[in-house]
Design a protein around this motif. Sequence first.
Motif, PDB file in Angstrom:
ATOM      1  N   TRP A   1       3.331  14.252  -5.497  1.00 21.36           N
ATOM      2  CA  TRP A   1       2.438  13.125  -5.215  1.00 21.36           C
ATOM      3  C   TRP A   1       1.780  12.640  -6.504  1.00 21.36           C
TER       4      TRP A   1
ATOM      5  N   ALA B   1       4.122  10.725  -8.889  1.00 22.63           N
ATOM      6  CA  ALA B   1       4.339   9.364  -8.407  1.00 22.63           C
ATOM      7  C   ALA B   1       3.129   8.484  -8.697  1.00 22.63           C
TER       8      ALA B   1
ATOM      9  N   ASN C   1       3.605   4.642  -8.927  1.00 24.26           N
ATOM     10  CA  ASN C   1       4.343   4.625  -7.669  1.00 24.26           C
ATOM     11  C   ASN C   1       3.409   4.977  -6.518  1.00 24.26           C
ATOM     12  N   LYS C   2       3.970   5.235  -5.352  1.00 24.24           N
ATOM     13  CA  LYS C   2       3.152   5.438  -4.155  1.00 24.24           C
ATOM     14  C   LYS C   2       3.694   6.580  -3.305  1.00 24.24           C
TER      15      LYS C   2
ATOM     16  N   ILE D   1       4.510   7.525   0.578  1.00 26.01           N
ATOM     17  CA  ILE D   1       4.850   6.865   1.837  1.00 26.01           C
ATOM     18  C   ILE D   1       4.988   7.935   2.910  1.00 26.01           C
TER      19      ILE D   1
ATOM     20  N   GLY E   1      10.067   0.760  -0.468  1.00 27.00           N
ATOM     21  CA  GLY E   1      10.188   1.913  -1.354  1.00 27.00           C
ATOM     22  C   GLY E   1      10.859   1.556  -2.669  1.00 27.00           C
ATOM     23  N   ARG E   2      10.524   2.306  -3.693  1.00 29.63           N
ATOM     24  CA  ARG E   2      11.119   2.147  -5.012  1.00 29.63           C
ATOM     25  C   ARG E   2      11.390   3.525  -5.603  1.00 29.63           C
TER      26      ARG E   2
ATOM     27  N   ASP F   1       8.908   6.734  -5.973  1.00 33.05           N
ATOM     28  CA  ASP F   1       7.975   6.951  -4.866  1.00 33.05           C
ATOM     29  C   ASP F   1       8.223   8.319  -4.246  1.00 33.05           C
TER      30      ASP F   1
ATOM     31  N   VAL G   1      13.981   8.117  -4.161  1.00 33.80           N
ATOM     32  CA  VAL G   1      12.658   8.436  -3.644  1.00 33.80           C
ATOM     33  C   VAL G   1      12.623   9.926  -3.319  1.00 33.80           C
TER      34      VAL G   1
END
Length: 198
Positions: free
Chosen positions: A40, A43, A48-49, A51, A113-114, A117, A143
């Motif tokens: 986490w 990212a 990034n994130k 999800i 999404g990328r 992530d 991802v």
Amino acid sequence: MTDPANRQTAFIREYFAETQRLMGLLDALAPEISRAAEAWMTALRNGNKVIFCGNGGSAADAQHLAAELMGRFLFDREPMAALSLTVDTSALTAIGNDYGYDDVFARQLRGVGRAGDVLFGMSTSGNSANVVKAFACAREMGVYAIGLTGASGGRMEAVADLMIRVPHERTNHIQEAHIAIGHLICAIVENTLCSPRR
């Protein structure tokens, strides 16, 4: 004949005893929990994130944990990039109607999404078809997929980059452990990456 009130009290005590027993086993998952927290943080540090996805009670946990990152957890600080694929009823019903329920998370992931992530998928059985499909999609996209399941790991095991398997077979107790683990990861990430606002 046993007094109903006594039976109820006994049931309450037995239930909490089992919950306590399970919570006592979770420290064995510390290496996996630490790896999840690091994923986490990697990212988020890189722009990034995180999800989240899951069904039923796990859907509620998915949006709960996304809200902990986007809002606040233990202290007031800047928001962290997080979202849940369970919250948009128009997307869920349109995708479910047009493509099938197995696609409701994978199709959203392909849209938002990328590479870089993290996908955090929760399934007590590990066999939720829409979560498994989202994990397969995540692998194609770059991802990082983390599965939070019950003892067996189910079909998610084959498509996850990291698995956290709660050592229990009953859905209710697995879910109790899931939210505790999710909160712990939130706490690690918040305490490491963020400073309280003054």
